[in-house]
Scaffold this motif. Structure first.
Motif, PDB file in Angstrom:
ATOM      1  N   GLU A  38      -6.434  -7.620  -3.902  1.00 45.80           N
ATOM      2  CA  GLU A  38      -6.708  -8.061  -2.471  1.00 45.80           C
ATOM      3  C   GLU A  38      -7.817  -7.242  -1.533  1.00 45.80           C
ATOM      4  O   GLU A  38      -7.536  -7.942  -0.370  1.00 45.80           O
ATOM      5  CB  GLU A  38      -5.595  -6.166  -1.708  1.00 45.80           C
TER       6      GLU A  38
ATOM      7  N   MET B 344      -6.799   3.680  -4.513  1.00 42.85           N
ATOM      8  CA  MET B 344      -6.039   5.035  -5.341  1.00 42.85           C
ATOM      9  C   MET B 344      -6.480   6.425  -5.053  1.00 42.85           C
ATOM     10  O   MET B 344      -5.183   6.911  -4.707  1.00 42.85           O
ATOM     11  CB  MET B 344      -6.598   4.759  -7.089  1.00 42.85           C
ATOM     12  N   VAL B 347      -4.619   7.994  -1.454  1.00 41.65           N
ATOM     13  CA  VAL B 347      -3.187   6.855  -1.722  1.00 41.65           C
ATOM     14  C   VAL B 347      -2.878   9.154  -2.211  1.00 41.65           C
ATOM     15  O   VAL B 347      -1.682   9.441  -1.603  1.00 41.65           O
ATOM     16  CB  VAL B 347      -2.547   6.295  -1.940  1.00 41.65           C
ATOM     17  N   ASN B 357       5.830  10.530   2.721  1.00 41.81           N
ATOM     18  CA  ASN B 357       5.986   9.080   2.871  1.00 41.81           C
ATOM     19  C   ASN B 357       6.337   9.055   1.139  1.00 41.81           C
ATOM     20  O   ASN B 357       5.764   8.371   0.094  1.00 41.81           O
ATOM     21  CB  ASN B 357       4.584   8.165   2.770  1.00 41.81           C
ATOM     22  N   GLY B 359       6.963   6.029  -0.480  1.00 45.60           N
ATOM     23  CA  GLY B 359       6.777   5.012  -0.840  1.00 45.60           C
ATOM     24  C   GLY B 359       4.815   5.079  -2.042  1.00 45.60           C
ATOM     25  O   GLY B 359       4.008   4.459  -2.596  1.00 45.60           O
ATOM     26  N   LEU B 360       4.676   6.425  -1.354  1.00 52.64           N
ATOM     27  CA  LEU B 360       3.338   6.968  -2.234  1.00 52.64           C
ATOM     28  C   LEU B 360       3.386   7.074  -3.655  1.00 52.64           C
ATOM     29  O   LEU B 360       2.243   5.746  -3.796  1.00 52.64           O
ATOM     30  CB  LEU B 360       2.903   7.973  -1.395  1.00 52.64           C
ATOM     31  N   GLU B 363       2.598   3.022  -4.963  1.00 57.50           N
ATOM     32  CA  GLU B 363       1.667   2.777  -4.430  1.00 57.50           C
ATOM     33  C   GLU B 363      -0.182   3.230  -4.692  1.00 57.50           C
ATOM     34  O   GLU B 363      -0.481   2.053  -5.390  1.00 57.50           O
ATOM     35  CB  GLU B 363       1.179   2.352  -2.771  1.00 57.50           C
ATOM     36  N   ARG B 365       0.993   3.559  -8.087  1.00 58.43           N
ATOM     37  CA  ARG B 365       0.949   3.428  -9.788  1.00 58.43           C
ATOM     38  C   ARG B 365       0.231   1.796  -9.342  1.00 58.43           C
ATOM     39  O   ARG B 365      -0.038   1.123 -11.049  1.00 58.43           O
ATOM     40  CB  ARG B 365       2.583   3.414 -10.546  1.00 58.43           C
ATOM     41  N   ARG B 366       0.720   1.203  -8.604  1.00 62.74           N
ATOM     42  CA  ARG B 366       0.743   0.017  -8.470  1.00 62.74           C
ATOM     43  C   ARG B 366      -1.310  -0.254  -8.624  1.00 62.74           C
ATOM     44  O   ARG B 366      -1.652  -0.929  -8.726  1.00 62.74           O
ATOM     45  CB  ARG B 366       1.063  -0.593  -7.289  1.00 62.74           C
ATOM     46  N   LEU B 367      -2.287   0.178  -8.173  1.00 63.28           N
ATOM     47  CA  LEU B 367      -3.738   0.301  -8.137  1.00 63.28           C
ATOM     48  C   LEU B 367      -4.289   0.652  -8.846  1.00 63.28           C
ATOM     49  O   LEU B 367      -4.410   0.380  -9.179  1.00 63.28           O
ATOM     50  CB  LEU B 367      -3.567   1.295  -6.476  1.00 63.28           C
TER      51      LEU B 367
END
Ligand code: HEM
Ligand code: SF4
Ligand code: SF4
Lengths: 79, 411, 195
Positions: A38, B344, B347, B357, B359-360, B363, B365-367
């Protein structure tokens, strides 16, 4: 970016993160291998700084090495 | 494994028990000689063989077999005819660690012995000791006490988290910024000015000084097969008496926390391996520090750092402030690290602060996955490991935050 | 024969200036990391390089033809050491400086791998000096400088370069700049801060 690079690849494309500025030339030349995260930096899913290069992509990888404006890329034989 | 102890004839009785590095009565040279005896002049092969038999691993964090790095630098120096550089590394960028500083103050001569022993083995061209400003007076005093240490060049280290990373140490010694370098060859092949360069942690060097005297069999007589000898650990956090301890390898975590005065029943977890480490929950306190027992938690003893967490304190709040600190300690060189760690941490911070939220966590984990492996040093990897471990071990707290019902202490 | 050489000398000079202008524009575009209307980033970089090589060839012809020109009274030394010329030494000297810089830029660019990133970058900054020198030289020495077509040409080149440099100095110049952290590679070493 879909094809997972061959596990038996003999070449590794090394990214020097201290030099890379995320200009995205390599990702255009090697779309099968590299995407952009990104922030614009190259990313090879499942790999970090050393990306295995299948033989058929070796010429493209050499081109990427030659054209990277930051001299951030190098190719090495896997040992 | 059969130890090669013939070469070693100590003139002083070897320390018994688990106080070894810390068994000296005073830091001075006279007391050092009286307590440990002179360093025997082991021939190169002798010391390497003894180290190999001892199973000593690096005590700076990477836990690489100590002899192998020396051997690599020696082979390289021989084949290229370039004299090696030996560096004793006491730069503890990790705020939770103070064992190297403690060691340099208590037993500087063991470190110097080890440094000189390794330098002799490698026929080194230059010898450096790199450590924090606060440790240098003690070391300078020790160096002045002995004639054989004139060649050691004492250098102050930077007080940044990554300053102790081996290539950052080499950068600093070369007069550049103390930040990691991109490497395609090992430092033992080409480090400072292209010379084979051996960077060993000061505790590793002090252990070498003892093994050179008393042998591999003595070293292994304490500890476990996979974590032989003793090690220095720094215990901090919610314990009654935080500080540096010398313990037997493979000590159980619960016992170790007990030594530091912790009430283990009051703890929710302990962070093992420092800010780049992983949490071991209270249910795992019976595990010991050996590699195979810590592996299930994704942890490793690293530089011997343990931080206890009281069950009443909110782990996410603490983890978020640590992640923020680590993000700020990026050396600013690598895009994914410079951009990914603050993202990271941010978040995680939102999650800790009570943003519900759902989804945190995903997110974070993704980062974490995004930054892993994508830096010139392991700072992104270590930071991601810590953050992921937080989400896993404290899954209930994460759920409580998302549900708006975390009742723990958020200060 | 002399006439023809002279014309060739002038022509190649003008073409080289045009190519340098294009090269500067493409160099700045390469630096920004953006593609150009369907031309991918690596092509922009390649064209930047090839245009530069072509411009260098034109400069070589420019020098050689004018060496044979009796009016300009050039010696080989004037190609390398500035301000020694017999005719209009100052304007000629600016051209000589531009050639020196060009040689330095081309050698370090083509041997980038060997001289390393730092040297390449440092020398490459000189292109921003080289271009105005070349322009000034063309105006000062050029026989056509007072002709309206040349004035229009020089003005167009200048406008393009000034616009590109202006863009170069804006904040959103580098692709992704807006969403990246202000990377501070030369940030001073921070004091320790414990959480
Ligand atoms: C073989 C010849 C050349 C090659 C391979 C080359 C390559 C490059 C590369 C890779 C960049 C991007 C640098 C970076 O991103 O850090 C660049 C930038 C640039 N180049 Fe060249 N170049 C060459 C010749 C020239 C010449 C002759 C000129 C002048 C007319 C020139 C003008 C520029 C300019 C103005 C920039 C932008 C610099 C900046 O603002 O950072 N280049 N070039
Ligand atoms: S071309 Fe070079 S600078 Fe650009 S993204 Fe690839 S490695 Fe980074
Ligand atoms: S990964 Fe981060 S800390 Fe490590 S060298 Fe790169 S920017 Fe610095």
């Amino acid at each position: 970016m879909t094809a997972r690079p061959a596990a038996n690849a003999r070449l590794l494309l090394h990214i020097d993160w201290t030099a890379c500025d995320g200009r995205g030339l390599c990702t255009e030349i090697l779309p099968e291998l590299l995407g952009r995260d990104e922030w614009g930096y190259p990313i090879a899913p499942g790999h970090g700084s050393d990306v295995p290069v299948p033989d058929r992509l070796a010429p493209a990888a050499e081109e990427a090495v030659a054209l990277c404006p930051r001299l951030a890329l190098s190719l090495r034989r896997r040992d | 494994m059969s130890p090669v102890t013939q070469a070693v004839r100590p003139t002083v009785a070897a320390p018994a028990g688990t106080a070894r590095l810390t068994s000296g009565r005073a830091p001075g040279f006279g007391s050092h000689l009286a307590d440990f005896g002179p360093i025997p002049s082991l021939v190169a092969e002798g010391l390497l063989e003894e180290l190999r038999a001892s199973g000593l691993e690096g005590r700076g964090g990477a836990a690489f077999p100590a002899w192998r790095k020396i051997e690599a630098a020696r082979a390289r120096g021989r084949s290229r005819g370039r004299r090696a550089v030996v560096v004793g590394n006491a730069a503890e960028g990790e705020p939770l660690s103070s064992k190297d500083l403690t060691l340099l103050r208590m037993a500087p001569h063991l470190v110097i012995d080890g440094l000189l022993g390794v330098a002799t083995t490698l026929d080194a061209g230059s010898i450096h000791l790199y450590g924090p400003e606060s440790a240098l007076p003690a070391v300078a005093r020790a160096l002045a006490e002995r004639p054989d240490a004139r060649a050691i060049d004492l250098r102050p280290s930077a007080e940044t988290f990554v300053s102790g990373e081996a290539s950052a140490v080499v950068s600093a010694l070369a007069g550049r910024r103390p930040v990691p370098q991109d490497r395609t060859v090992r430092l033992t092949e080409a480090g400072l000015n292209g010379r084979p360069t051996l960077v060993h942690n000061v505790e590793t060097l002090a252990q070498i000084a003892l093994i050179a005297r008393f042998g591999a069999a003595w070293f292994r007589s304490v500890g476990t097969a996979t974590d032989p000898g003793t090690r220095l650990v720094t215990v901090s956090g919610d314990v009654a008496s935080p500080g540096v301890l010398e313990i037997a390898g493979g000590t159980r975590i619960g016992d170790l926390l007990g030594f530091a005065g912790a009430d283990t029943a009051a703890l929710s977890a302990v962070l093992v391996g420092g800010y780049h480490g992983a949490w071991v929950p209270a249910a795992g306190f019976s595990a010991n520090l050996a590699r195979e027992q810590l592996a299930p938690f994704g942890a490793a003893v690293g530089a011997g750092i343990l931080m206890a967490l009281d069950a009443r304190r909110c782990p996410l709040t603490l983890a978020s402030s640590i992640a923020g600190y680590l993000a700020g300690e990026t050396a600013g060189q690598c895009g994914p690290c410079v951009n990914g760690l603050p993202a990271m941490a941010e978040v995680l911070h939102r999650l800790a602060r009570g943003d519900r939220n759902a989804g945190l966590p995903a997110e974070v984990r993704r980062l974490a996955e995004l930054v892993t492996g994508r830096g010139s040093c392991h700072h992104p990897d270590g930071t991601a490991r810590f953050v992921l471990s937080t989400l896993t071990v404290f899954a209930e707290d994460v759920a409580a935050h998302l549900g708006g019902r975390c009742a723990k202490d958020h200060s | 024969m002399n006439e023809a050489l002279w014309a060739l000398g002038r022509g190649t000079g003008v073409v080289a200036l045009a190519l340098f202008t294009v090269s500067v524009l493409l160099g700045i575009l390469t630096r920004s990391g953006r593609p150009l209307l369907g031309l991918p980033r690596f092509s922009v970089a390649l064209v930047h390089r090839n245009v530069s090589i072509l411009a260098t060839v034109f400069i070589a012809i420019h020098l050689l033809t004018l060496l044979g020109d009796s009016f300009a009274q050039l010696r080989v030394i004037d190609f390398f050491v500035p301000f020694l010329g017999a005719v209009k030494p100052v304007w000629l000297g600016l051209g000589t400086v531009a050639v020196d810089l060009l040689v330095a830029v081309m050698v370090t660019s083509l041997l980038r791998r060997y001289v390393g990133r730092r040297v390449f970058r440092a020398v490459h900054w000189l292109t921003y000096a080289m271009w105005p020198f070349a322009l000034a030289h063309s105006i000062g020495n050029g026989t056509d400088a007072s002709q309206s077509w040349f004035i229009a040409f020089a003005a167009a080149c200048s406008a393009a370069v000034i616009a590109a440099v202006g863009w170069r100095l804006t904040r959103g110049f580098v692709e992704y700049q807006g969403i990246r952290q202000a990377a501070a590679p030369d940030r001073p070493v921070r004091a320790r801060r414990n959480p």
